[in-house]
Design a protein around this motif. Structure first.
Motif, PDB file in Angstrom:
ATOM      1  N   HIS A   1     -12.297 -12.445  -2.678  1.00 33.89           N
ATOM      2  CA  HIS A   1     -13.051 -11.276  -2.212  1.00 33.89           C
ATOM      3  C   HIS A   1     -13.112 -10.219  -3.296  1.00 33.89           C
ATOM      4  CE1 HIS A   1      -8.864  -9.925  -1.320  1.00 33.89           C
ATOM      5  NE2 HIS A   1      -9.338  -8.699  -1.400  1.00 33.89           N
TER       6      HIS A   1
ATOM      7  N   HIS B   1     -12.576  -6.283  -4.006  1.00 32.34           N
ATOM      8  CA  HIS B   1     -11.958  -5.053  -3.498  1.00 32.34           C
ATOM      9  C   HIS B   1     -12.640  -3.897  -4.228  1.00 32.34           C
ATOM     10  CE1 HIS B   1      -8.673  -2.261  -2.351  1.00 32.34           C
ATOM     11  NE2 HIS B   1      -8.800  -1.813  -3.589  1.00 32.34           N
TER      12      HIS B   1
ATOM     13  N   TYR C   1       0.803  -1.225   0.000  1.00 32.47           N
ATOM     14  CA  TYR C   1       0.000   0.000   0.000  1.00 32.47           C
ATOM     15  C   TYR C   1       0.832   1.270   0.000  1.00 32.47           C
ATOM     16  CZ  TYR C   1      -3.649  -3.354   1.049  1.00 32.47           C
ATOM     17  OH  TYR C   1      -4.507  -4.428   0.985  1.00 32.47           O
TER      18      TYR C   1
ATOM     19  N   ASP D   1     -12.971  -4.483   1.384  1.00 36.58           N
ATOM     20  CA  ASP D   1     -12.889  -5.878   0.959  1.00 36.58           C
ATOM     21  C   ASP D   1     -14.128  -6.633   1.410  1.00 36.58           C
ATOM     22  OD1 ASP D   1     -10.408  -5.600  -0.224  1.00 36.58           O
ATOM     23  OD2 ASP D   1      -9.310  -6.322   1.532  1.00 36.58           O
TER      24      ASP D   1
ATOM     25  N   HIS E   1      -5.384   1.013   3.480  1.00 41.25           N
ATOM     26  CA  HIS E   1      -6.202   0.172   2.600  1.00 41.25           C
ATOM     27  C   HIS E   1      -7.208   1.098   1.940  1.00 41.25           C
ATOM     28  CE1 HIS E   1      -9.428  -2.987   1.804  1.00 41.25           C
ATOM     29  NE2 HIS E   1      -8.411  -3.269   1.028  1.00 41.25           N
TER      30      HIS E   1
END
Ligand SMILES: [Zn+2]
Length: 234
Positions: free
Chosen positions: A158, A160, A67, A78, A74
């Motif tokens: 997942h 994002h 990141y 998510d 973040h």
């Protein structure tokens, strides 16, 4: 008496009195212009909220490696989901990116421009979305399927989701732009233990709705000298 207390508690819950964030969907959904990226109810067989936007402990641990370009935060949400779970547009808009991996979140992604102010980016999709650049999409329309960044569907499948400025330069906290009962969503399935703390200013950035905007390319916001949990640089 116990029943009366129970009834009062239920009433308080219904009105969101237990909220730490003030993000009670019944109180102010109109202020947030977008919807959730799924058209099904959350749950273990559909989708859950796994990681919030911002100064999460997960982002803190990988603030340089993953990141660094996003100031160590973040810069999206998510949502764990089985591979192949349908993803819907969070608002009306126009497709401006299909598998545009210059913005990350592979193996496949989609970018929608909503207006002069906002874009949404759907990352870690299962396959190339069946949409073309310039195509119009409407809120709630299925625009892709969830996948797994590790391309296994068993590792960490997942979605994002990012909301950015129209020029891609800034990531905004989707929690403040998507109408949803975030307090309820936060009760299940978090990846980690919440937000990293700077012990010299331990109350800063500890809630879902008080995380700072990310300016891509800017300096790390969380390179703390006194972190908690303990510093860990992979
Ligand atoms: Zn993410």
């Amino acid at each position: 008496m116990r029943m009366a207390i129970g009834a009062v508690l239920m009433a308080l819950l219904a009105f969101g009195w237990t909220s730490h964030t003030g993000l009670v969907s019944a109180a102010q959904p109109e202020a947030r212009p977008f919807g959730l990226p799924f058209d099904t109810a959350p749950g273990p067989s559909t989708w859950l909220l796994g990681q919030l936007y911002g100064n999460t402990t997960g982002a803190y641990r990988t603030r340089v490696v993953w990141y660094g370009a996003g100031q160590g935060l973040h810069f999206g949400l998510d949502f764990p989901a089985r591979c192949g779970t349908p993803v819907v547009a969070i608002g009306d808009g126009v497709v401006i990116g299909v598998d545009d991996l210059s913005h990350g979140a592979g193996p496949h992604n989609l970018i929608i421009r909503h207006d002069d102010r906002y874009l949404s980016l759907y990352g870690h999709l299962f396959e190339t979305p069946d949409l073309r650049w310039g195509e119009t999409v409407t809120r709630g329309q299925i625009i892709g399927l969830t996948g797994d960044p590790d391309v296994t569907c068993t590792s960490r499948p997942h979605l994002h989701l990012e909301i950015r400025s129209a020029d891609f330069a800034i990531a905004y906290n989707p929690v403040n732009l998507i109408a949803a009962d975030w307090d309820a969503l936060m009760l299940a399935a978090p990846f980690g233990r919440g937000f990293a703390r700077d012990l010299s200013d331990p109350r800063r950035w500890q809630y879902a709705d008080d995380q700072p905007d990310v300016r891509f390319g800017g300096a790390l916001l969380n390179d703390y000298t006194q972190p908690w949990p303990l510093d860990w640089r992979p």
